[in-house]
Scaffold this motif. Structure first.
Motif, short mmCIF file in Angstrom:
data_model
loop_
_atom_site.label_atom_id
_atom_site.label_comp_id
_atom_site.label_asym_id
_atom_site.label_seq_id
_atom_site.Cartn_x
_atom_site.Cartn_y
_atom_site.Cartn_z
N SER A 273 0.82 -1.21 0.00
CA SER A 273 0.00 0.00 0.00
C SER A 273 0.86 1.26 0.00
N CYS A 276 1.81 2.46 -3.51
CA CYS A 276 0.80 2.93 -4.46
C CYS A 276 1.10 4.37 -4.88
N LYS A 277 0.68 4.71 -6.09
CA LYS A 277 0.97 6.04 -6.65
C LYS A 277 0.29 7.13 -5.83
N CYS A 281 -5.11 5.80 -2.10
CA CYS A 281 -5.53 4.73 -3.01
C CYS A 281 -6.47 3.77 -2.29
N HIS A 283 -7.40 0.92 -3.69
CA HIS A 283 -7.06 -0.41 -4.22
C HIS A 283 -8.25 -1.03 -4.94
N CYS A 289 -1.72 1.46 -8.66
CA CYS A 289 -2.00 0.73 -7.41
C CYS A 289 -1.08 -0.48 -7.34
N ALA A 290 -0.19 -0.49 -6.37
CA ALA A 290 0.78 -1.59 -6.22
C ALA A 290 0.08 -2.89 -5.83
#
Length: 354
Positions: A273, A276-277, A281, A283, A289-290
């Motif tokens: 998390s 994430c960009k 996010c 998700h 989104c990682a």
């Protein structure tokens, strides 16, 4: 249970509790709660088993099995010592309050069986509870003699990074040695899990069977469930200088104040998390989104993400609800006290005029 103990250290007393004493406690007796009843508590002292009552301003519900208390000679609890670990949940039902499960537990044996009882979502709740409390979690898979244990071990190890997993037959003499590898002399362990998974059978083995009375009941082969034999939480002396708390099966486990525990159990998701960009996010398909990327390549299951989000939301709601209830309770108490004081004041003035 009949005990005669000569040293507090044999009950789990450590420097953590000794350092809480001062000169005002010289005439008080340290004792450890072994069972909480409706209006009294059973406790173990250096002189043996004692029944203790609580003072008017303390409810027995404020005490937990495993607690250390200081008592007066008339068998009344004077105060509760600070807990090193505290296992709690939101109370079952509609009551917005916290319920104590056990205190001063070193190792939490989260117990399930190699059959339909294995449920990742429920087990994660127990692991979050252990992490929040500060206990060392060990996931115990029972009935490994009836089913192939390997698939369950693999699933269990995916629940938390570095989680210790033990597969055993609770009725096999080797089960005791397997658990004691994770549990040192002088420490207290607790067993948590559903009814019928073998908690009481393990307690029998770990204690050498208390007073010769079996704690377990038969298992129904048609649905792999056992009769609910443990109805209260009890602290028992285990083999080789250890202590164990057996607990009833929990039908409902609502988390409370468990943010740190969720972060520990879902550390992989917490780490993703952070990559994430966007910081906010959700998700749910956002660009960069990682977590979504990890799901797409198969490094993470979507079910685990869903369970993480559900527990996070549930904990936040329960924590807010219980804290609001506490605030309302305190405000009501202050209002009642102020009303009583005002009534007494008016009564006093009335008497003076007469």
């Amino acid at each position: 249970m009949s005990l005669k103990l000569n040293e507090l250290t044999s009950l789990g007393w450590t420097s953590f509790f000794a350092e809480q004493l001062d000169e005002n406690d010289a005439n008080l007796i340290p004792a450890r709660i072994s069972e909480v009843r409706r209006d009294v508590v059973m406790a173990l002292s250096a002189d043996g088993v004692v029944d203790l009552i609580t003072p008017p301003d303390m409810s027995v519900s404020e005490l937990a099995v495993g607690d250390w208390v200081l008592a007066r000679s008339e068998n009344r609890v004077e105060r509760v010592l600070e807990r090193r670990t505290r296992i709690n949940r939101r109370a079952a039902g509609h009551d917005a309050r916290s319920q104590l499960i056990a205190a001063n537990v070193d190792v939490l044996f989260v117990t399930t069986s190699c059959n339909a009882d294995f449920n990742a979502a429920r087990l994660e709740r127990y692991l979050v509870m252990a992490a929040s409390a500060g206990c060392v979690p060990v996931l115990v898979l029972t009935k490994a003699d009836l089913e192939e244990a390997a698939p369950y071990i693999e699933q269990a190890q995916e629940l938390q990074l570095g989680l210790a997993v033990v597969a055993l037959n609770a009725k096999n003499p080797d089960a005791v040695a397997q658990l004691m590898e994770h549990w040192q002399a002088g420490e207290t362990a607790a067993l948590l899990g559903s009814s019928g998974v073998g908690k009481s059978t393990l307690t029998n083995a770990l204690t050498g069977v208390v007073d010769g009375a079996p704690l377990t009941a038969a298992i129904r082969e048609d649905d792999a469930k056992g009769r609910h034999t443990t109805t209260t939480r009890n602290l028992y002396p285990a083999l080789n200088g250890r202590w164990v708390i057996d607990t009833p099966g929990m039908r409902e486990l609502q988390l409370l104040d468990a943010q740190d525990g969720i972060g520990a159990v879902f550390a992989d998701l917490e780490e993703l998390s952070a990559q994430c960009k966007f910081r906010n996010c959700a998700h749910g398909g956002e660009p960069g989104c990682a977590i979504g990327a990890a799901i797409k390549i198969g490094d993470l299951s979507e079910d685990r993400l869903t369970r993480w989000q559900k527990l996070t939301q549930e904990d936040a709601l329960n924590t807010e609800t219980v804290h609001e209830a506490r605030s309302r309770g305190k405000a009501t108490t202050r209002y009642q006290r102020r009303t009583q004081e005002e009534a007494a004041s008016r009564k006093g003035k009335h008497k003076k005029r007469r």
